[in-house]
Design a protein around this motif. Structure first.
Motif, PDB file in Angstrom:
ATOM      1  N   ASP A  73       0.818  -1.216   0.000  1.00  0.00           N
ATOM      2  CA  ASP A  73       0.000   0.000   0.000  1.00  0.00           C
ATOM      3  C   ASP A  73       0.855   1.270   0.000  1.00  0.00           C
ATOM      4  OD1 ASP A  73       0.612  -1.034   2.715  1.00  0.00           O
ATOM      5  OD2 ASP A  73      -0.268   0.856   3.358  1.00  0.00           O
ATOM      6  N   LEU A  74       2.165   1.124   0.249  1.00  0.00           N
ATOM      7  CA  LEU A  74       3.049   2.290   0.251  1.00  0.00           C
ATOM      8  C   LEU A  74       3.488   2.698  -1.150  1.00  0.00           C
ATOM      9  CD1 LEU A  74       5.415   1.488   3.270  1.00  0.00           C
ATOM     10  CD2 LEU A  74       3.332   2.883   3.255  1.00  0.00           C
ATOM     11  N   SER A  75       3.168   1.886  -2.139  1.00  0.00           N
ATOM     12  CA  SER A  75       3.591   2.182  -3.509  1.00  0.00           C
ATOM     13  C   SER A  75       2.393   2.512  -4.391  1.00  0.00           C
ATOM     14  CB  SER A  75       4.350   0.986  -4.097  1.00  0.00           C
ATOM     15  OG  SER A  75       4.623   1.192  -5.464  1.00  0.00           O
ATOM     16  N   ASP A  76       2.601   3.467  -5.290  1.00  0.00           N
ATOM     17  CA  ASP A  76       1.573   3.806  -6.281  1.00  0.00           C
ATOM     18  C   ASP A  76       1.754   3.004  -7.564  1.00  0.00           C
ATOM     19  OD1 ASP A  76       0.419   5.738  -4.621  1.00  0.00           O
ATOM     20  OD2 ASP A  76       1.825   7.290  -5.312  1.00  0.00           O
ATOM     21  N   ASP A  77       2.815   2.198  -7.613  1.00  0.00           N
ATOM     22  CA  ASP A  77       3.102   1.433  -8.831  1.00  0.00           C
ATOM     23  C   ASP A  77       3.560   0.022  -8.460  1.00  0.00           C
ATOM     24  OD1 ASP A  77       3.524   0.698 -11.448  1.00  0.00           O
ATOM     25  OD2 ASP A  77       5.476   1.692 -11.615  1.00  0.00           O
ATOM     26  N   VAL A  78       2.675  -0.730  -7.812  1.00  0.00           N
ATOM     27  CA  VAL A  78       3.004  -2.097  -7.411  1.00  0.00           C
ATOM     28  C   VAL A  78       3.306  -2.953  -8.642  1.00  0.00           C
ATOM     29  CG1 VAL A  78       2.110  -4.194  -6.340  1.00  0.00           C
ATOM     30  CG2 VAL A  78       1.702  -1.975  -5.268  1.00  0.00           C
ATOM     31  N   ALA A  79       2.526  -2.774  -9.705  1.00  0.00           N
ATOM     32  CA  ALA A  79       2.754  -3.564 -10.924  1.00  0.00           C
ATOM     33  C   ALA A  79       4.146  -3.306 -11.488  1.00  0.00           C
ATOM     34  CB  ALA A  79       1.688  -3.238 -11.965  1.00  0.00           C
ATOM     35  N   GLY A  80       4.573  -2.034 -11.450  1.00  0.00           N
ATOM     36  CA  GLY A  80       5.899  -1.701 -11.951  1.00  0.00           C
ATOM     37  C   GLY A  80       7.001  -2.322 -11.114  1.00  0.00           C
ATOM     38  N   MET A  81       6.812  -2.326  -9.793  1.00  0.00           N
ATOM     39  CA  MET A  81       7.824  -2.902  -8.902  1.00  0.00           C
ATOM     40  C   MET A  81       7.905  -4.413  -9.067  1.00  0.00           C
ATOM     41  SD  MET A  81       7.465  -0.678  -5.397  1.00  0.00           S
ATOM     42  CE  MET A  81       9.162  -0.896  -4.903  1.00  0.00           C
ATOM     43  N   THR A  82       6.749  -5.064  -9.152  1.00  0.00           N
ATOM     44  CA  THR A  82       6.775  -6.517  -9.339  1.00  0.00           C
ATOM     45  C   THR A  82       7.364  -6.861 -10.700  1.00  0.00           C
ATOM     46  OG1 THR A  82       4.477  -6.473 -10.121  1.00  0.00           O
ATOM     47  CG2 THR A  82       4.834  -6.957  -7.791  1.00  0.00           C
ATOM     48  N   GLY A  83       7.148  -5.999 -11.689  1.00  0.00           N
ATOM     49  CA  GLY A  83       7.755  -6.208 -12.996  1.00  0.00           C
ATOM     50  C   GLY A  83       9.272  -6.123 -12.930  1.00  0.00           C
ATOM     51  N   GLU A  84       9.792  -5.159 -12.154  1.00  0.00           N
ATOM     52  CA  GLU A  84      11.237  -5.041 -11.972  1.00  0.00           C
ATOM     53  C   GLU A  84      11.806  -6.302 -11.313  1.00  0.00           C
ATOM     54  OE1 GLU A  84      13.026  -1.211 -10.654  1.00  0.00           O
ATOM     55  OE2 GLU A  84      10.928  -0.638 -10.339  1.00  0.00           O
ATOM     56  N   ILE A  85      11.081  -6.803 -10.316  1.00  0.00           N
ATOM     57  CA  ILE A  85      11.536  -8.017  -9.623  1.00  0.00           C
ATOM     58  C   ILE A  85      11.574  -9.195 -10.587  1.00  0.00           C
ATOM     59  CG2 ILE A  85      10.949  -9.686  -7.817  1.00  0.00           C
ATOM     60  CD1 ILE A  85       9.726  -7.334  -6.237  1.00  0.00           C
ATOM     61  N   THR A  86      10.551  -9.293 -11.420  1.00  0.00           N
ATOM     62  CA  THR A  86      10.466 -10.409 -12.363  1.00  0.00           C
ATOM     63  C   THR A  86      11.636 -10.417 -13.348  1.00  0.00           C
ATOM     64  OG1 THR A  86       8.047 -10.403 -12.193  1.00  0.00           O
ATOM     65  CG2 THR A  86       9.005 -11.526 -14.089  1.00  0.00           C
ATOM     66  N   THR A  87      12.155  -9.236 -13.664  1.00  0.00           N
ATOM     67  CA  THR A  87      13.276  -9.184 -14.617  1.00  0.00           C
ATOM     68  C   THR A  87      14.537  -9.815 -14.045  1.00  0.00           C
ATOM     69  OG1 THR A  87      13.997  -6.983 -13.866  1.00  0.00           O
ATOM     70  CG2 THR A  87      12.405  -7.078 -15.680  1.00  0.00           C
ATOM     71  N   ILE A  88      14.713  -9.761 -12.723  1.00  0.00           N
ATOM     72  CA  ILE A  88      15.908 -10.365 -12.119  1.00  0.00           C
ATOM     73  C   ILE A  88      15.630 -11.755 -11.558  1.00  0.00           C
ATOM     74  CG2 ILE A  88      16.857  -8.102 -11.519  1.00  0.00           C
ATOM     75  CD1 ILE A  88      16.102  -8.867  -8.546  1.00  0.00           C
ATOM     76  N   ALA A  89      14.342 -12.135 -11.507  1.00  0.00           N
ATOM     77  CA  ALA A  89      13.979 -13.431 -10.933  1.00  0.00           C
ATOM     78  C   ALA A  89      12.926 -14.118 -11.802  1.00  0.00           C
ATOM     79  CB  ALA A  89      13.447 -13.239  -9.511  1.00  0.00           C
ATOM     80  N   PRO A  90      13.261 -14.405 -13.071  1.00  0.00           N
ATOM     81  CA  PRO A  90      12.276 -15.055 -13.943  1.00  0.00           C
ATOM     82  C   PRO A  90      11.862 -16.422 -13.402  1.00  0.00           C
ATOM     83  CG  PRO A  90      14.480 -15.108 -14.910  1.00  0.00           C
ATOM     84  CD  PRO A  90      14.564 -14.204 -13.731  1.00  0.00           C
ATOM     85  N   GLY A  91      10.568 -16.660 -13.374  1.00  0.00           N
ATOM     86  CA  GLY A  91      10.053 -17.941 -12.900  1.00  0.00           C
ATOM     87  C   GLY A  91       9.833 -18.024 -11.407  1.00  0.00           C
ATOM     88  N   VAL A  92      10.304 -17.027 -10.650  1.00  0.00           N
ATOM     89  CA  VAL A  92      10.118 -17.026  -9.195  1.00  0.00           C
ATOM     90  C   VAL A  92       8.793 -16.349  -8.862  1.00  0.00           C
ATOM     91  CG1 VAL A  92      11.021 -16.210  -6.979  1.00  0.00           C
ATOM     92  CG2 VAL A  92      12.604 -17.002  -8.760  1.00  0.00           C
ATOM     93  N   PRO A  93       7.922 -16.981  -8.067  1.00  0.00           N
ATOM     94  CA  PRO A  93       6.649 -16.340  -7.705  1.00  0.00           C
ATOM     95  C   PRO A  93       6.882 -15.034  -6.951  1.00  0.00           C
ATOM     96  CG  PRO A  93       6.637 -18.679  -7.136  1.00  0.00           C
ATOM     97  CD  PRO A  93       8.045 -18.344  -7.504  1.00  0.00           C
TER      98      PRO A  93
END
Length: 325
Positions: free
Chosen positions: A151-171
């Motif tokens: 809830d502290l972020s206005d762009d949760v989708a963007g942050m999870t997208g950044e995480i996915t780029t360094i951790a492909p396949g990780v939930p």
């Protein structure tokens, strides 16, 4: 409670038969303290100590019993305490390089899934997440990334997208531990009495998440500092909790430093016997110089350790501590 709820399996029971014939019972380490361990058995949770034989047989400190380990116990007779006779084979071991020391540190054993917990405030750091992912990959457990305080972020989708780029396949799961948002979707990782471990910085909400999974305030929590979003180390030691709805959870203290331990690059291996013996010193910060009840100096006096080797170990410990400042 059945012992199966703590992750004990039929295969482990079959392998334990020879030990049972020798009068031992299985247990799982749920708490680790300097002088003793808390161990859960099928019938009771009790205090136990490691035998001297087990300490002496350890090649390095991470081979000794730790939170999450299944162990072979001999129950106390009379007024004595129960003893840990053996650490049973691990299915996974979450290990890092100990802060300021050239040795491995066991964070948790026999963990099935590791929640790498981060938050969209001052803690969010992709290179750090990559180091934590490597730590989990080395352990043999499955990684899951939990973005808490979403809830502290206005762009949760963007942050999870950044995480996915360094951790492909990780939930990756965005949740709010304090409000309970998203908790239901990560309950799945406890299915089949699995053990979930939590790692991450202080202040990301690991203790709050633990309390949510347990349905009670088992761990103390504090607000992070407003000026730098840092936590205050509310969890001071590793502990395993059995969940009322199945599975167990291991909460760990916040980690500021994350350094991978590489077996085979052990520049401190020559001192493993001294490091293991140092666990028996009266003081946890013993320098092995003039402190009372120093187990290392006592071993030198008995002729069991070479005085020059110990002097080299003490000098190296000074240099390591100085360089860590």
């Amino acid at each position: 409670m059945t012992f199966e709820a703590l992750g004990w399996s039929g295969e482990r029971q079959a392998d334990f038969a020879v030990r049972a014939a020798a009068g031992l019972i299985p247990g799982r380490v749920v708490g680790e303290h300097r002088s003793h361990f808390r161990v859960a058995t099928e019938a009771i949770e009790l205090s136990a100590e490691m035998t001297g034989r087990l300490r002496n047989a350890a090649v390095q400190r991470s081979d000794l019993a730790g939170v999450g380990d299944f162990v072979a116990l001999r129950l106390a007779t009379g007024d004595g305490s129960a003893s840990i006779e053996e650490v049973l084979p691990r299915t996974s071991a979450l290990v890092r390089k100990a802060s300021g020391e050239e040795r491995p540190q066991l964070l948790a054993a026999n963990v099935d899934v590791v929640f790498i917990v981060t938050a969209p405030d001052g803690d969010f750091n992709l290179p750090r997440l990559e180091r934590l992912l490597t730590l989990v990959a080395d352990s043999g457990a499955a990684p899951v990334i939990v973005l808490n305080k979403s809830d502290l972020s206005d762009d949760v989708a963007g942050m999870t997208g950044e995480i996915t780029t360094i951790a492909p396949g990780v939930p990756v799961h965005a949740i709010g531990a304090r409000s309970g948002d998203g908790i239901a979707e990560i309950e799945q990782y406890f299915a089949g009495n699995r053990t979930v471990g939590l790692i991450g910085s202080s202040g990301v909400g690991k203790s709050t998440l633990t309390n949510q999974f347990l349905g009670r305030a088992a761990q103390a929590t504090q607000e992070v500092r407003a000026h730098d979003s840092r936590g205050r180390h509310t969890t001071t030691h590793r502990q395993l909790f059995l969940r009322p709805h199945g599975g167990s959870i291991i909460d760990t203290p916040g980690m500021r430093g994350v350094e991978r331990w590489l077996p085979g690059n052990d520049s401190g291996g020559n001192f493993d016997d001294i490091q293991t013996l140092a666990l028996e010193c009266k003081f946890s910060n013993c320098r092995h110089e003039a402190e009372p009840k120093c187990a290392v100096r006592a071993a030198v006096a008995r002729g069991e350790l070479d005085a020059e080797r110990v002097a080299g170990y003490v000098q190296r410990a000074r240099e390591t501590k100085s360089s860590a400042r």
